[in-house]
Design an enzyme around this catalytic site. Structure first.
Site, PDB file in Angstrom:
ATOM      1  N   SER A  35      88.562  69.115  21.354  1.00 54.61           N
ATOM      2  CA  SER A  35      87.623  69.903  22.153  1.00 54.61           C
ATOM      3  C   SER A  35      88.380  70.976  22.913  1.00 54.61           C
ATOM      4  O   SER A  35      89.611  70.939  23.023  1.00 54.61           O
ATOM      5  CB  SER A  35      86.911  68.989  23.147  1.00 54.61           C
ATOM      6  OG  SER A  35      87.843  68.576  24.125  1.00 54.61           O
ATOM      7  N   LYS A  36      87.597  71.909  23.425  1.00 53.64           N
ATOM      8  CA  LYS A  36      88.151  72.994  24.232  1.00 53.64           C
ATOM      9  C   LYS A  36      88.917  72.410  25.416  1.00 53.64           C
ATOM     10  O   LYS A  36      89.969  72.900  25.805  1.00 53.64           O
ATOM     11  CB  LYS A  36      86.970  73.842  24.708  1.00 53.64           C
ATOM     12  CG  LYS A  36      87.329  75.207  25.170  1.00 53.64           C
ATOM     13  CD  LYS A  36      86.088  75.987  25.514  1.00 53.64           C
ATOM     14  CE  LYS A  36      85.731  75.811  26.961  1.00 53.64           C
ATOM     15  NZ  LYS A  36      84.593  76.615  27.392  1.00 53.64           N
TER      16      LYS A  36
END
Ligand code: GLU
Length: 510
Positions: free
Chosen positions: A264-265
């Site tokens: 994920s970011k």
């Protein structure tokens, strides 16, 4: 050109994540391997998620990666428009939704958000904490299945807000063959009656993807595995609208895993590595997410490492050019299990590509880096030679600055601690005399400088090896860099003498 037509269908909602670029890449490699067409279709039907600048950003990323679409909103093509919002304007989706209603495969639903909320609350049980709008509940709701035809017509004629939902059949099994996962079967009763056309007349992804893949004559559709649960809806829509024999061949690509589950970011921010292809600034909050490009990755390395996140050539080879990837790529070598992203390995790829490529191909980017730090490069040939000297020591492009800045300006600090323990009056005398010797050298060439150094060392009875480290610290500032006489030759006589004198003054205080 073959009839293979594949598409990358991003929703312009933000930065382009590693997984997204890998989807583009696999589409592109597959299309080019088969001499087919690679299409980019912008799926911008969710107006609430529209982010200004995101579409341009996607095309910039593709350009940086060297992946040019054959057809897209930017490149044109015979199957446009390539933006779903523009296709909606042409009424393309509405007619298919109407046809589904007419054929009894879909229905109008007039439920308000409050009624939907009430349904979820009223039917919530311990076993079913989030009830869905499905075959069990649809007959308790306000839709064209529960209203009479007249009531429905009246509501429609009055312009009552409504959506069109698919009527998922009960007790059927859908099946399709995934190119990576083999046969996939789903029970239709387990899937909810998904919205196909929203109240604003926009199609949802489910309807639009089927209609557009058909109209754009897509032969193979590759997307992330998060779409697997929706596949039965799409299979049914294909069956109802166009016939299953027309359906593209699907492949659901494995997830990319970070240090803790799906990448994920947030992982990027937490572990300090980029997750997006290029820097992305979220216009909502100005939050910047770092990209591989700006971190100093070469596009050649980036696509190489991405290609291997989920695919292998079946050999030990790890470095592939884009052309090699095109010739070797096949979907049957894509794994179904998640692919783990390892940043250290990603950097290894970049290091290998920095060494493999001619410096000429990334010289400009490095030059920009130097300019941004206030060092202007005038002599390109000399610059290339310097990059060539240090490239084996660079992993990311900014490393070139640290590894070669001393060629362009005097070191700001000297690692005196590296010299101090073994510094003595003899060495100080050696270097003072060495400066005198250097002053009279006319032919400033590496062997001349090196011989002068060695001859003087012999005359003074000091091992040259003991003098080289101090000389390096004087010229470079630290214990790194290419061979020291190469450095002296490259920076020139004046700079060499000046740096030795400056250092001697500092070392005199030991
Ligand atoms: N718009 C979808 C997404 O961004 C595309 C999925 C597909 O390729 O069909 O995930």
């Amino acid at each position: 050109m073959s009839n293979v037509r594949v598409r990358f269908a991003p929703s312009p909602t933000g930065g382009l994540h590693l997984g997204g670029v890998r989807t583009v890449l696999y589409n592109y490699l597959f299309a080019k391997h088969h001499g087919g067409t690679f299409i980019v279709r912008i799926e911008d039907t969710d107006q609430t998620r529209f982010v200004p600048g995101a579409e341009e950003y996607i095309f910039d990323c593709l350009k940086w990666c060297g992946i040019e679409p054959d057809e897209s909103p930017l490149h044109g093509g015979a199957y446009g428009p390539y933006r779903q919002s523009e296709r909606k304007e042409q009424g393309i989706y509405q007619q298919y939704a109407d046809q589904l209603v007419k054929d009894g495969h879909a229905y109008y639903a007039f439920d308000t958000p409050e009624e939907l909320e009430k349904m979820r609350n009223d039917h919530k049980t311990a076993e079913n904490p989030s009830p869905q709008y499905d075959h069990l509940l649809r007959m308790k709701m306000k839709n064209s299945l529960t209203l009479t035809a007249e009531e429905t017509q009246q509501l429609l004629a009055a312009g009552t807000r409504h959506v069109i939902r698919i009527k998922m059949p009960e007790g059927e099994t859908t099946s399709f063959t995934d190119m990576i996962r083999g046969e996939i079967k789903n029970e239709t009763s387990l899937v909810d009656d998904k919205v196909l056309l929203k109240a604003d007349g926009m199609p949802t992804y489910h309807l639009a993807v089927v209609v557009d893949d058909h109209l754009m004559q897509i032969t193979h559709a590759f997307r992330g595995e998060e779409w697997l649960p929706s596949a039965p809806v799409h299979v049914l829509l294909w069956k109802y609208l166009f016939g299953l024999d027309k359906m593209p061949q699907w492949a659901h690509l494995p997830l990319i895993l970070g240090p803790s589950g799906k990448l994920s970011k947030r992982d990027g921010a937490k572990y300090g590595f980029p997750v997006f292809a290029m820097n992305w600034t979220d216009p909502k909050n100005n939050e910047l997410t770092e990209g591989f490009k700006e971190k100093g990755f070469l596009p050649e390395a980036f696509i190489n490492l991405l290609a291997l996140l989920g695919w292998n050539a079946g050999t030990e080879q790890e470095l592939f050019t884009k052309e090699e990837l095109i010739s070797l790529f096949s979907m049957d070598r894509v794994h179904s299990g998640g692919a783990k992203f390892d940043y250290e390995k990603a950097k290894w790829f970049n290091h290998e590509w920095i060494k493999k490529l001619k410096v000429e191909s990334y010289k400009l980017k490095v030059k920009e880096l130097f300019t941004s730090k206030g060092i202007l490069i005038n002599d390109d040939t000399a610059f290339e030679k310097i990059l060539e000297l240090v490239k084996d020591r660079c992993t990311l492009l900014p490393d070139f600055y640290e590894q070669s800045v001393f060629f362009f300006k005097d070191p700001e600090t000297l690692d005196a601690d590296a010299v101090k323990p073994k510094w003595n009056a003899d060495k100080a005398a050696f270097f003072s005399e060495f400066v005198t010797v250097l002053c009279v050298i006319d032919d400033w060439q590496l062997p001349v400088i090196e011989n002068a150094f060695k001859d003087l060392a012999t005359a003074k009875n000091i091992k040259p090896g003991e003098l080289q480290l101090p000389l390096r610290i004087m010229l470079v500032g630290g214990k790194f860099g290419p061979p020291v006489f190469v450095i002296a030759e490259t920076i020139g006589k004046d700079a060499t003498i000046k740096r030795i004198n400056t250092a001697l003054a500092i070392f005199a205080a030991f």
